[in-house]
Structures are given as structure tokens and as C-alpha cells.
Scaffold this motif. Sequence first.
Motif, PDB file in Angstrom:
ATOM      1  N   ASN A  69       0.814  -1.211   0.000  1.00 17.09           N
ATOM      2  CA  ASN A  69       0.000   0.000   0.000  1.00 17.09           C
ATOM      3  C   ASN A  69       0.852   1.268   0.000  1.00 17.09           C
ATOM      4  OD1 ASN A  69       1.001  -0.243   2.600  1.00 17.09           O
ATOM      5  ND2 ASN A  69      -0.829   0.612   3.571  1.00 17.09           N
ATOM      6  N   THR A  70       2.073   1.163  -0.505  1.00 20.06           N
ATOM      7  CA  THR A  70       2.982   2.311  -0.530  1.00 20.06           C
ATOM      8  C   THR A  70       3.237   2.734  -1.969  1.00 20.06           C
ATOM      9  OG1 THR A  70       4.081   1.559   1.487  1.00 20.06           O
ATOM     10  CG2 THR A  70       5.235   3.190   0.147  1.00 20.06           C
ATOM     11  N   ASP A  71       3.054   4.011  -2.236  1.00 18.53           N
ATOM     12  CA  ASP A  71       3.433   4.598  -3.517  1.00 18.53           C
ATOM     13  C   ASP A  71       4.721   5.385  -3.311  1.00 18.53           C
ATOM     14  OD1 ASP A  71       1.216   3.557  -4.738  1.00 18.53           O
ATOM     15  OD2 ASP A  71       0.019   5.383  -4.574  1.00 18.53           O
ATOM     16  N   ILE A  72       5.669   5.211  -4.220  1.00 17.00           N
ATOM     17  CA  ILE A  72       6.952   5.888  -4.065  1.00 17.00           C
ATOM     18  C   ILE A  72       7.267   6.677  -5.319  1.00 17.00           C
ATOM     19  CG2 ILE A  72       8.257   3.871  -4.850  1.00 17.00           C
ATOM     20  CD1 ILE A  72      10.445   4.793  -2.792  1.00 17.00           C
ATOM     21  N   ALA A  73       7.744   7.885  -5.128  1.00 14.70           N
ATOM     22  CA  ALA A  73       8.192   8.743  -6.229  1.00 14.70           C
ATOM     23  C   ALA A  73       9.696   8.907  -6.107  1.00 14.70           C
ATOM     24  CB  ALA A  73       7.489  10.095  -6.170  1.00 14.70           C
ATOM     25  N   LEU A  74      10.415   8.592  -7.175  1.00 17.27           N
ATOM     26  CA  LEU A  74      11.866   8.706  -7.166  1.00 17.27           C
ATOM     27  C   LEU A  74      12.291   9.875  -8.039  1.00 17.27           C
ATOM     28  CD1 LEU A  74      11.399   5.348  -6.928  1.00 17.27           C
ATOM     29  CD2 LEU A  74      13.863   5.469  -6.944  1.00 17.27           C
ATOM     30  N   THR A 108       1.830  22.091  -7.090  1.00 19.10           N
ATOM     31  CA  THR A 108       1.661  21.764  -5.674  1.00 19.10           C
ATOM     32  C   THR A 108       0.221  21.380  -5.380  1.00 19.10           C
ATOM     33  OG1 THR A 108       3.438  23.299  -5.096  1.00 19.10           O
ATOM     34  CG2 THR A 108       1.991  22.585  -3.329  1.00 19.10           C
ATOM     35  N   ASP A 109      -0.732  22.097  -5.972  1.00 20.03           N
ATOM     36  CA  ASP A 109      -2.147  21.765  -5.774  1.00 20.03           C
ATOM     37  C   ASP A 109      -2.462  20.369  -6.316  1.00 20.03           C
ATOM     38  OD1 ASP A 109      -2.542  24.206  -4.611  1.00 20.03           O
ATOM     39  OD2 ASP A 109      -3.401  25.158  -6.389  1.00 20.03           O
ATOM     40  N   ALA A 110      -1.931  20.064  -7.501  1.00 21.39           N
ATOM     41  CA  ALA A 110      -2.176  18.742  -8.081  1.00 21.39           C
ATOM     42  C   ALA A 110      -1.586  17.651  -7.198  1.00 21.39           C
ATOM     43  CB  ALA A 110      -1.580  18.676  -9.487  1.00 21.39           C
ATOM     44  N   LEU A 111      -0.391  17.909  -6.659  1.00 22.69           N
ATOM     45  CA  LEU A 111       0.254  16.927  -5.792  1.00 22.69           C
ATOM     46  C   LEU A 111      -0.533  16.752  -4.498  1.00 22.69           C
ATOM     47  CD1 LEU A 111       2.646  15.068  -5.203  1.00 22.69           C
ATOM     48  CD2 LEU A 111       3.926  17.057  -4.394  1.00 22.69           C
ATOM     49  N   TYR A 112      -1.038  17.856  -3.945  1.00 25.91           N
ATOM     50  CA  TYR A 112      -1.805  17.782  -2.695  1.00 25.91           C
ATOM     51  C   TYR A 112      -3.074  16.958  -2.895  1.00 25.91           C
ATOM     52  CZ  TYR A 112      -4.277  19.313   1.496  1.00 25.91           C
ATOM     53  OH  TYR A 112      -4.964  19.347   2.691  1.00 25.91           O
ATOM     54  N   ASN A 113      -3.753  17.163  -4.022  1.00 26.05           N
ATOM     55  CA  ASN A 113      -4.978  16.396  -4.291  1.00 26.05           C
ATOM     56  C   ASN A 113      -4.667  14.906  -4.427  1.00 26.05           C
ATOM     57  OD1 ASN A 113      -6.586  18.705  -4.295  1.00 26.05           O
ATOM     58  ND2 ASN A 113      -6.290  19.063  -6.495  1.00 26.05           N
ATOM     59  N   GLN A 114      -3.524  14.590  -5.068  1.00 27.05           N
ATOM     60  CA  GLN A 114      -3.160  13.182  -5.209  1.00 27.05           C
ATOM     61  C   GLN A 114      -2.819  12.564  -3.853  1.00 27.05           C
ATOM     62  OE1 GLN A 114      -3.244  11.319  -8.000  1.00 27.05           O
ATOM     63  NE2 GLN A 114      -2.631   9.529  -6.783  1.00 27.05           N
ATOM     64  N   LEU A 115      -2.143  13.315  -3.008  1.00 31.39           N
ATOM     65  CA  LEU A 115      -1.798  12.797  -1.686  1.00 31.39           C
ATOM     66  C   LEU A 115      -3.049  12.561  -0.848  1.00 31.39           C
ATOM     67  CD1 LEU A 115       1.329  15.013  -0.856  1.00 31.39           C
ATOM     68  CD2 LEU A 115       1.301  12.607  -1.531  1.00 31.39           C
ATOM     69  N   LEU A 116      -4.032  13.455  -0.969  1.00 32.06           N
ATOM     70  CA  LEU A 116      -5.298  13.262  -0.241  1.00 32.06           C
ATOM     71  C   LEU A 116      -6.015  12.006  -0.736  1.00 32.06           C
ATOM     72  CD1 LEU A 116      -6.743  16.890   0.083  1.00 32.06           C
ATOM     73  CD2 LEU A 116      -5.951  15.396   1.928  1.00 32.06           C
ATOM     74  N   ASP A 117      -6.012  11.800  -2.049  1.00 33.00           N
ATOM     75  CA  ASP A 117      -6.650  10.594  -2.598  1.00 33.00           C
ATOM     76  C   ASP A 117      -5.954   9.342  -2.076  1.00 33.00           C
ATOM     77  OD1 ASP A 117      -8.392  12.185  -3.995  1.00 33.00           O
ATOM     78  OD2 ASP A 117      -7.293  12.072  -5.896  1.00 33.00           O
ATOM     79  N   ASN A 118      -4.631   9.360  -2.049  1.00 35.43           N
ATOM     80  CA  ASN A 118      -3.894   8.205  -1.522  1.00 35.43           C
ATOM     81  C   ASN A 118      -4.233   7.952  -0.061  1.00 35.43           C
ATOM     82  OD1 ASN A 118      -2.670   7.916  -3.969  1.00 35.43           O
ATOM     83  ND2 ASN A 118      -0.605   8.420  -3.291  1.00 35.43           N
ATOM     84  N   HIS A 119      -4.328   9.045   0.722  1.00 36.09           N
ATOM     85  CA  HIS A 119      -4.644   8.909   2.145  1.00 36.09           C
ATOM     86  C   HIS A 119      -6.033   8.308   2.341  1.00 36.09           C
ATOM     87  CE1 HIS A 119      -4.698   9.774   6.414  1.00 36.09           C
ATOM     88  NE2 HIS A 119      -5.838  10.435   6.264  1.00 36.09           N
ATOM     89  N   MET A 120      -6.985   8.739   1.545  1.00 44.01           N
ATOM     90  CA  MET A 120      -8.355   8.213   1.672  1.00 44.01           C
ATOM     91  C   MET A 120      -8.419   6.740   1.284  1.00 44.01           C
ATOM     92  SD  MET A 120     -10.535  11.463   0.192  1.00 44.01           S
ATOM     93  CE  MET A 120     -12.094  10.587   0.385  1.00 44.01           C
ATOM     94  N   GLU A 121      -7.522   6.316   0.404  1.00 46.86           N
ATOM     95  CA  GLU A 121      -7.491   4.905  -0.001  1.00 46.86           C
ATOM     96  C   GLU A 121      -6.618   4.062   0.925  1.00 46.86           C
ATOM     97  OE1 GLU A 121      -6.154   4.821  -3.999  1.00 46.86           O
ATOM     98  OE2 GLU A 121      -7.877   5.927  -4.799  1.00 46.86           O
ATOM     99  N   THR A 147       6.273  18.985   3.077  1.00 50.57           N
ATOM    100  CA  THR A 147       5.942  18.267   4.314  1.00 50.57           C
ATOM    101  C   THR A 147       4.828  18.976   5.086  1.00 50.57           C
ATOM    102  OG1 THR A 147       7.663  19.442   5.556  1.00 50.57           O
ATOM    103  CG2 THR A 147       8.271  17.358   4.517  1.00 50.57           C
ATOM    104  N   ASN A 148       4.459  20.174   4.660  1.00 50.84           N
ATOM    105  CA  ASN A 148       3.318  20.851   5.286  1.00 50.84           C
ATOM    106  C   ASN A 148       1.997  20.265   4.810  1.00 50.84           C
ATOM    107  OD1 ASN A 148       5.006  22.589   6.695  1.00 50.84           O
ATOM    108  ND2 ASN A 148       4.984  24.147   5.088  1.00 50.84           N
ATOM    109  N   LEU A 149       2.037  19.448   3.766  1.00 57.42           N
ATOM    110  CA  LEU A 149       0.816  18.795   3.288  1.00 57.42           C
ATOM    111  C   LEU A 149       0.469  17.677   4.266  1.00 57.42           C
ATOM    112  CD1 LEU A 149       1.731  18.570  -0.520  1.00 57.42           C
ATOM    113  CD2 LEU A 149       0.491  20.381   0.673  1.00 57.42           C
ATOM    114  N   GLU A 150      -0.556  17.899   5.059  1.00 53.01           N
ATOM    115  CA  GLU A 150      -0.881  16.968   6.142  1.00 53.01           C
ATOM    116  C   GLU A 150      -2.348  17.028   6.485  1.00 53.01           C
ATOM    117  OE1 GLU A 150       1.491  18.229   9.416  1.00 53.01           O
ATOM    118  OE2 GLU A 150       0.662  20.236   9.459  1.00 53.01           O
ATOM    119  N   THR A 151      -2.799  16.023   7.198  1.00 46.16           N
ATOM    120  CA  THR A 151      -4.138  16.036   7.776  1.00 46.16           C
ATOM    121  C   THR A 151      -4.000  16.444   9.237  1.00 46.16           C
ATOM    122  OG1 THR A 151      -4.031  13.719   8.477  1.00 46.16           O
ATOM    123  CG2 THR A 151      -4.780  14.157   6.225  1.00 46.16           C
ATOM    124  N   HIS A 152      -5.080  16.318  10.001  1.00 42.01           N
ATOM    125  CA  HIS A 152      -5.024  16.671  11.421  1.00 42.01           C
ATOM    126  C   HIS A 152      -4.207  15.664  12.223  1.00 42.01           C
ATOM    127  CE1 HIS A 152      -7.806  19.979  11.006  1.00 42.01           C
ATOM    128  NE2 HIS A 152      -8.709  19.186  10.429  1.00 42.01           N
TER     129      HIS A 152
END
Length: 582
Positions: A69-74, A108-121, A147-152
Motif C-alpha cells: 500500500n505504498t506509492d513511491i516517487a523517485l 503543488t495543488d495537483a500533488l496535494y490532491n493526489q496525496l489526499l486521494d492516496n490517504h483516503m485509499e 511536508t506541510n501537506l498533512e491532515t489533522h
Amino acid sequence: MYHQFFGLTESAFAIAVNPRYLYMSEQHREALAHLLFGLQGGGFVQLTGEVGTGKTTIIRCLLEQLPENTDIALVLNPMASVPEMLSTICDELGARYIDDQHTVKTLTDALYNQLLDNHMEGRKTVLLIDEAQSLSAEALEQIRLLTNLETHTEKLLNIILVGQPELCDLLDQPSLRQLAQRITARFHLRPLTQEETAAYIRHRLQVAGLPEGKQLIPEEIEREVHRFSGGIPRLINILCERMLLGAYGQNRTDIDHTLFEQARREITGERAEPSASSARASAPPPSQPASASRNSTPLLRSKAARPWWLAGGGVALLATGLALGWLFAAPTEPLPRQPVVTEALAAPELAEELDTPAIEPATTEPEVVEPEAAPKPKTPALLDHNWPLRLPQAQRQLAEVFDLQVPPSGSPCTEEDETGHHCAQAQLDTWNALKTLDRPAVLTLVTPERKLAYVPLLGLGDTRALTWVDGTEQVVQWAELASMWSGEAHYFWFAPADFDGSLAPGEQNSAVRWLAERFAELDGESTPLTGNRYNTALRKRVELFQRQYDLTADGLFGENTLLRLSRALELDPGLKPVPEER
């Protein structure tokens, strides 16, 4: 290949990164634990080490141990601009953005949306930046902001920085203190100690197939290797590889100080000045012509032949037999043992059958042989089947039968960096292994007369085999071949340009583009999963293919996976069916 000469199944000291050869010393285990720890929490993890200490190998090992369940970007090109770096991260993670709007904000916005989708999954996301010492201060600050892209409750992105020791100096700058404070784990790889160097050499040899309890490189040579390399694994590999090649070129199985010195000089480019005693030893005796001395040396193909000139008493002596070019000698096939030429071979008809030039009658009266002279050897018996006596001839026949892409003249094997069919060799030994390979092959035979012959194998049944003899297909009994087969099989396999044996996430070249296009062709899709960068989507597709064919589903595209894919796409021909006798 030389490794078979030493009883190995593959090259033990290839410099290509292979996680199977990772020597897990105490510090390497600790380094891997630090990286895995970095996947559990937020912030940064830092791994540094000198060039050649094994950082990339640890990264490859890490990729194999990532949870599903890990996605990695190199990011392998940290010298790119900030927008280019952000677009690379988005491409790696499959984040959608407008192609003509490469601004920091839109990316940055596109990346944030993708990170949120990954978190929800329920998926974790890791950013790994290699050669991070090349990052600019501006790029590092932008990475810190990611690294400021975070949930609560948790960070959405974990970041691993891998680089040379200069990375530590870079992060010590006052302007980057905010980033330095977020580094939760640091580890610096040191060179191997003398004991670790010895264990490292033995570990790689054992992984390559050296029987346990057998020592190929003596302890005193291991100590010399450590002193020369300073414990840097990459230098150890290069030096040991040269020593084994040198021993193979001299048909020796023992590694001594002479071989070590020759390998060391070849690596450093140092020109050796032999002593007068060694010069005398290498020169032919006065009663023997110099040409006879040279002809007694095995003929080896070499990259360079460096003459050594000896100064002494105004005499210059060329000692070609000591040239260092033997280190690069690479015989591509065993030379068939030629039949002993006797008077019986003077007949042109018989000479043609044996592929041996006929002997012209002597113009002078032959010498009279005394009765007590040794009897002349008998001519070897002819083969029952007229199979080729030379490997290239058999390979070319096989390529022509299946219309493979090989050079029109010379060796049928292509250059390694070209697209097309390449030559490979395997030691299979059993009928089952040939069926699993499922490729036409040239089998190496050893006849009862101890001659080498090569049979092009087109098809294989349970009891019969389809061969190519005298320009036509001919069915023979498998038992007839099996009794003479040495277990050696030569076959062709298709490889794209820039394929060096494996592709891993983050790599970027034309071979990755070829792979993505082939999967699109296989899946009936009009758009490939990526361009020329090995991204997460392509890795998942490779894993799915590997599971389908019962391969190790690690997402790394290696030779075994390529062989399966080439057969699935019919880029490589398969064995023809051979009906059984009724």
C-alpha cells in the motif's frame, strides 16, 4: 562466460546494482532500518555515504521491502528546476495537472490532491531523492514545504534524502535550519572494515553459486584488496572482477599476488616496469626463435596490447606476452577441438566433410620416419549427422530459420546497446528446462569421439526433437541428442535499446518507453502508462504481469520478465511442436 569456469552461475562482481547481492553488515542493517523507520512517520530521513559505498543498493533493497500500500516517487535528477522537479513528482505519483501550466502553485495543488486521494485509499506516499547533495537551496526549501501537506493526524508525504557527504554540509546552512530540524533519522555509510571486506567478497561469491566451504580468493589477497579499495564496495567489485578475468584468461583457478598486481595496475592505469630477471624469464632461450615463443602463448582477443620496453645495456626487448590486455580477454565460445591432420585428410572429398582445408602434396621428398617413431593418430570418425562444427554457423542457421534480427555478416550476435536479438547462453541440463525456456536453441554436443558439434533445435516433443540439418528440418530421437548433450544451450532473446539487464522505478531512458508501449499493445490501450520514466503506474503493471506468469512480483523489470513478455508479444519464437510416432 568466465564465471562458469570458476563454478559460478553468474558474475559475482558485476557493478550493476542487484539487491540479491546486498551484503548486510551491521551498519547496512542499521541503514535499512533507518529507511524503513522513515516510512512510518513524517518528516525527513537522511542517508549519506561516499561514492560507491552501496547507497543505491540499499535503496533497491528498500523498494523490494515496501508494503503493497505504498506509492513511491523517485527523483534521480535533482539538478532540475523547481517546477520540473515538482512535475516529475506528479508524474511519478500519477497526479493530473495541465501540461501548459507548470507553475509551482498548480503543481503543488495537483500533488496535494493526489496525496489526499492516496490517504483516503489507505495508501502511504514516499518521496525518495537520490544525489540530494545536488539540490539547490531553493529546491530544498520547496521540498520542506511539501511536508506541510498533512491532515489533522499525520503527514501525507514522507521524504528520504540520499546523497554524498556534501549533503550534510548543505543542510548545515543557517538558511536551511528549518529543514534540518525536521530530519528525524540520519545515517552515514562508512567504508567496510578489513573483516567486512573479506566477508563481502565471500558473500558475493556464494550468492553467485560458489559452493559453501570453497574459497576462491585467498585471505592474503582479500587483505590486499581491502588496502587498495579502502573498503569501498564498488572498487572491490571492479578489482575482483579484473582478477577473475585475468585468471580465466590464463586458464588458472588460483588467485595470487601477481594477478592482484596486474589487476590493480590495469585499474589505475599504472605502467609496470618489469625487473631484469622477469625480462630474462619472459624471453625465449637462445636456441629457440622468438616467433616460437610468441606462438606458444594462448591466442586471446584483447582491447589493448601494451608493449613494455626494457632499458639495460642499450638493448630494447618487446615482451608482448606480458601485455595487460589479457584482463579484457572475452572468449565468446569454446573453440572446437580440431581433428588431427594426417595423410588421410589429403583427399579433398574427406577434407570438405570435416570442414578442414585439404593438404597440398609436398613439393619436396618427405622425411623418412624411423620405425621406432610414435604411430600417427587415427582420423576421428565422422558424425552421423552433418551438424555444424562451429557455434556461429549454427547460430546463424537458427536465426535464418526464424527470420531473427541479426547482423547480415560476421557474428550473429548484436551489440549490447542495439535493439534486436541478442545471444545468450544457459546451462540447463534437463529436457524440462528446455521446455520451460520455450525457445529455439543451439545445443552443444560432445560426440563419442570427444568432438564438439552444435545442433540447431527447432522443436521438442516428449521423445523426439526437430533439428535443422543441411538446410532442412529433420526429426531425431531425443535420446540420441540427450546422450551427447553437454547441457549447454545457446539461444536468442529480444532486447530493446538501452536495456542493461534491469529497469527499476525512477529510471528514465528509451527502454522504459519501449516497455510502456509494449504493455499498451498487450492491453489494447491507445495511450501508454508513461513516457520514458519508470513511474508507479508502470511498476504496478509489471507486478501484475509477474504474478500472471508466476515470477517474483517485485516490480523490477529484469531479464526473466523480459523473456516472458517477449514470448507473450511473439517477439521471440517458441519451440515448434513435434508430433509423436504412432
